[in-house]
Design an enzyme around this catalytic site. Structure first.
Site, short mmCIF file in Angstrom:
data_model
loop_
_atom_site.label_atom_id
_atom_site.label_comp_id
_atom_site.label_asym_id
_atom_site.label_seq_id
_atom_site.Cartn_x
_atom_site.Cartn_y
_atom_site.Cartn_z
N CYS A 1 0.99 -1.19 -0.10
CA CYS A 1 -0.10 0.08 -0.06
C CYS A 1 1.00 1.23 0.05
O CYS A 1 2.09 1.24 0.73
CB CYS A 1 -0.80 0.18 1.28
SG CYS A 1 -1.87 1.52 1.67
N HIS B 1 -9.28 -4.00 -1.82
CA HIS B 1 -8.19 -3.45 -0.94
C HIS B 1 -8.68 -2.07 -0.58
O HIS B 1 -8.58 -1.63 0.58
CB HIS B 1 -6.87 -3.19 -1.72
CG HIS B 1 -5.81 -2.55 -0.92
ND1 HIS B 1 -4.78 -3.11 -0.19
CD2 HIS B 1 -5.68 -1.02 -0.94
CE1 HIS B 1 -3.79 -2.31 -0.05
NE2 HIS B 1 -4.31 -1.09 -0.13
N GLU B 2 -9.18 -1.29 -1.58
CA GLU B 2 -9.48 0.24 -1.33
C GLU B 2 -10.77 0.16 -0.49
O GLU B 2 -10.86 1.04 0.37
CB GLU B 2 -9.70 0.94 -2.72
CG GLU B 2 -8.57 0.82 -3.65
CD GLU B 2 -7.40 1.32 -2.86
OE1 GLU B 2 -7.24 2.01 -1.96
OE2 GLU B 2 -6.21 0.67 -3.46
#
Length: 136
Positions: free
Chosen positions: A85, A126-127
């Site tokens: 990230c 993920h977001e």
């Protein structure tokens, strides 16, 4: 406008609020910031630029796709992934799903429902985790 990427874990662990039409500039800033980081980043959530709103952007080929208030409606076929990230150093293992169905609004706040698979589905998951304060 290209924004600075937030690395403050205490901020990133806070939940995001629903976005409104007044947040259109945040969408544009996310697009600009992702464009500036495409050599090492494929998606961003608004909290990564300091805004606790449920907005994300991701790259697909030459396009950057924004999603406003996305909700994962269905998940199929879990697997273990290793992700990094922009807001963190290193990479971490996490569980993702091969296929997801997502309800979301586009940049014009028009409603969509779409199925995503593979790496694109992984980016979206993920977001969306960012909105819940979940950091890999």
């Amino acid at each position: 406008m290209i924004r600075t990427v937030v690395k403050d874990i205490l901020f990133l662990e806070q939940k995001s609020e629903l976005a409104t039409k007044e947040d259109t500039e945040v969408i544009n800033d996310l697009i600009d910031t992702l464009n500036a980081n495409l050599d090492h980043c494929v998606g961003m959530a608004a909290n990564m630029i300091g805004v606790k709103k449920r907005i994300l952007v991701f790259s697909v080929g030459d396009m950057i796709v924004p999603m406003v208030n996305p909700v994962i409606l269905k998940k199929e076929k879990s697997y273990e992934a290793e992700e990094s990230c922009l807001s963190l150093d290193g990479s971490r293992k996490t569980t993702r799903y091969e296929t997801i169905e997502v309800g979301y609004l586009d940049i014009n706040f028009k409603s969509h429902k779409q199925i995503f698979t593979g790496f694109t589905a992984q980016i979206i998951q993920h977001e969306v985790d960012h909105f819940e304060g979940i950091i890999i």
